[in-house]
Design a protein around this motif. Structure first.
Motif, mmCIF file in Angstrom:
data_model
loop_
_atom_site.group_PDB
_atom_site.id
_atom_site.type_symbol
_atom_site.label_atom_id
_atom_site.label_comp_id
_atom_site.label_asym_id
_atom_site.label_seq_id
_atom_site.Cartn_x
_atom_site.Cartn_y
_atom_site.Cartn_z
ATOM 1 N N ILE A 17 23.591 142.299 -7.161
ATOM 2 C CA ILE A 17 23.814 142.695 -8.561
ATOM 3 C C ILE A 17 22.513 142.598 -9.350
ATOM 4 N N LEU A 18 21.785 141.516 -9.128
ATOM 5 C CA LEU A 18 20.553 141.311 -9.885
ATOM 6 C C LEU A 18 19.484 142.344 -9.559
ATOM 7 N N VAL A 19 19.356 142.684 -8.292
ATOM 8 C CA VAL A 19 18.384 143.714 -7.916
ATOM 9 C C VAL A 19 18.764 145.039 -8.580
ATOM 10 N N TRP A 20 20.053 145.362 -8.588
ATOM 11 C CA TRP A 20 20.525 146.579 -9.248
ATOM 12 C C TRP A 20 20.150 146.561 -10.737
ATOM 13 N N VAL A 21 20.404 145.428 -11.407
ATOM 14 C CA VAL A 21 20.099 145.309 -12.836
ATOM 15 C C VAL A 21 18.595 145.415 -13.075
ATOM 16 N N GLU A 22 17.801 144.789 -12.209
ATOM 17 C CA GLU A 22 16.345 144.854 -12.368
ATOM 18 C C GLU A 22 15.829 146.274 -12.210
ATOM 19 N N LEU A 23 16.408 147.031 -11.274
ATOM 20 C CA LEU A 23 15.939 148.392 -11.007
ATOM 21 C C LEU A 23 16.468 149.417 -12.007
ATOM 22 N N PHE A 24 17.734 149.269 -12.406
ATOM 23 C CA PHE A 24 18.372 150.322 -13.196
ATOM 24 C C PHE A 24 18.851 149.868 -14.574
ATOM 25 N N GLY A 25 18.695 148.610 -14.883
ATOM 26 C CA GLY A 25 19.169 148.096 -16.167
ATOM 27 C C GLY A 25 18.049 147.406 -16.917
ATOM 28 N N THR A 26 18.430 146.452 -17.713
ATOM 29 C CA THR A 26 17.461 145.666 -18.464
ATOM 30 C C THR A 26 17.148 144.405 -17.672
ATOM 31 N N GLY A 27 15.966 144.364 -17.102
ATOM 32 C CA GLY A 27 15.550 143.217 -16.299
ATOM 33 C C GLY A 27 15.057 142.074 -17.162
ATOM 34 N N LEU A 28 14.725 140.989 -16.488
ATOM 35 C CA LEU A 28 14.160 139.847 -17.202
ATOM 36 C C LEU A 28 12.780 140.206 -17.747
ATOM 37 N N LEU A 29 12.408 139.584 -18.839
ATOM 38 C CA LEU A 29 11.072 139.770 -19.383
ATOM 39 C C LEU A 29 10.039 139.276 -18.367
ATOM 40 N N THR A 30 8.925 139.948 -18.291
ATOM 41 C CA THR A 30 7.879 139.610 -17.321
ATOM 42 C C THR A 30 7.450 138.156 -17.440
ATOM 43 N N HIS A 31 7.290 137.656 -18.647
ATOM 44 C CA HIS A 31 6.812 136.278 -18.820
ATOM 45 C C HIS A 31 7.922 135.233 -18.655
ATOM 46 N N VAL A 32 9.150 135.661 -18.374
ATOM 47 C CA VAL A 32 10.228 134.714 -18.069
ATOM 48 C C VAL A 32 10.313 134.463 -16.561
ATOM 49 N N TRP A 33 9.771 135.371 -15.765
ATOM 50 C CA TRP A 33 9.856 135.221 -14.307
ATOM 51 C C TRP A 33 9.267 133.916 -13.785
ATOM 52 N N LEU B 154 23.265 134.672 -18.731
ATOM 53 C CA LEU B 154 23.918 134.853 -17.435
ATOM 54 C C LEU B 154 22.956 135.458 -16.416
ATOM 55 N N HIS B 155 22.180 136.416 -16.850
ATOM 56 C CA HIS B 155 21.183 137.064 -15.994
ATOM 57 C C HIS B 155 20.193 136.021 -15.470
ATOM 58 N N TYR B 156 19.642 135.237 -16.382
ATOM 59 C CA TYR B 156 18.689 134.179 -16.033
ATOM 60 C C TYR B 156 19.346 133.147 -15.097
ATOM 61 N N GLY B 157 20.549 132.704 -15.465
ATOM 62 C CA GLY B 157 21.242 131.678 -14.678
ATOM 63 C C GLY B 157 21.572 132.130 -13.271
ATOM 64 N N LEU B 158 21.962 133.390 -13.127
ATOM 65 C CA LEU B 158 22.267 133.899 -11.790
ATOM 66 C C LEU B 158 21.005 134.001 -10.940
ATOM 67 N N TRP B 159 19.898 134.454 -11.545
ATOM 68 C CA TRP B 159 18.630 134.474 -10.807
ATOM 69 C C TRP B 159 18.243 133.053 -10.381
ATOM 70 N N GLU B 160 18.449 132.104 -11.273
ATOM 71 C CA GLU B 160 18.113 130.713 -10.955
ATOM 72 C C GLU B 160 18.906 130.219 -9.751
ATOM 73 N N ARG B 161 20.197 130.533 -9.703
ATOM 74 C CA ARG B 161 21.048 130.136 -8.570
ATOM 75 C C ARG B 161 20.606 130.816 -7.280
ATOM 76 N N VAL B 162 20.306 132.103 -7.366
ATOM 77 C CA VAL B 162 19.884 132.835 -6.171
ATOM 78 C C VAL B 162 18.583 132.236 -5.632
ATOM 79 N N ILE B 163 17.649 131.947 -6.520
ATOM 80 C CA ILE B 163 16.366 131.379 -6.092
ATOM 81 C C ILE B 163 16.558 129.983 -5.515
ATOM 82 N N SER B 164 17.440 129.209 -6.114
ATOM 83 C CA SER B 164 17.631 127.832 -5.622
ATOM 84 C C SER B 164 18.219 127.823 -4.231
#
Length: 172
Positions: free
Chosen positions: A15-31, A162-172
């Motif tokens: 889901i996150l990859v889809w959102v990053e490619l086709f939706g509103t992704g995280l801000l560059t400086h939040v990565w 939610l976007h940030y939190g889900l990325w955090e879980r995936v990375i962890s």
């Protein structure tokens, strides 16, 4: 624990990859912040899992929760956002309470009651709990900083969180 994380992470990553490619992704400086938070959350999960394997929940969990309370207060102090005197007293009482309830010498009939205080605190379960606590401190600091950045950039709210939190879980 690994199956639970995989069940959330694999569909979440798609889901996150889809959102990053086709939706509103995280801000560059939040990565960097989400990467740091995810790594520290992974440390937390690893330390907690290993602590539970080597010791009792009644020891590992209170120690894991006691240490971050003071360190977050110290972090806030370094950020010039010091808790009040009453706030420091509360932080200290919570920390001391968590540590006191984890010490087996206070419980009737506990097998480890006769062990010395030093050997109890040098046991591996306490070391794992301290590692988990360090993970908690780390991801809390990264999360707080990320929340401040998102609010400052006017992209705060439920969906970015939610976007940030889900990325955090995936990375962890």
């Amino acid at each position: 624990m690994l199956w639970v994380l995989a069940t959330v992470s694999i569909p979440g990553a798609l889901i996150l990859v889809w959102v990053e490619l086709f939706g509103t992704g995280l801000l560059t400086h939040v990565w960097p912040l989400v990467l740091g938070a995810g790594c520290f959350q992974g440390i937390y999960f690893f330390g907690l899992t290993m602590g539970y394997r080597s010791g009792d929940l009644s020891v590992v969990y209170p120690v894991t929760r006691a240490i971050p309370v003071l360190f977050i207060g110290i972090f806030d102090l370094a950020q010039r956002q010091s808790p009040s005197t009453l706030g420091w007293a509360g932080l200290l009482l919570v920390t001391l309470g968590c540590i006191a309830i984890s010490y087996p010498g206070r419980r009737e009939g506990h097998v480890e009651r006769e062990r010395s205080r030093v050997s109890f605190w040098l046991d591996s379960k306490v070391g794992w709990a301290i590692l988990a606590a360090a993970g908690t401190v780390g991801y809390t600091i990264f999360d707080k900083t990320a929340a401040e950045v998102l609010l400052r950039e006017n992209v705060g709210g439920l969906l970015p969180a939610l976007h940030y939190g889900l990325w955090e879980r995936v990375i962890s």
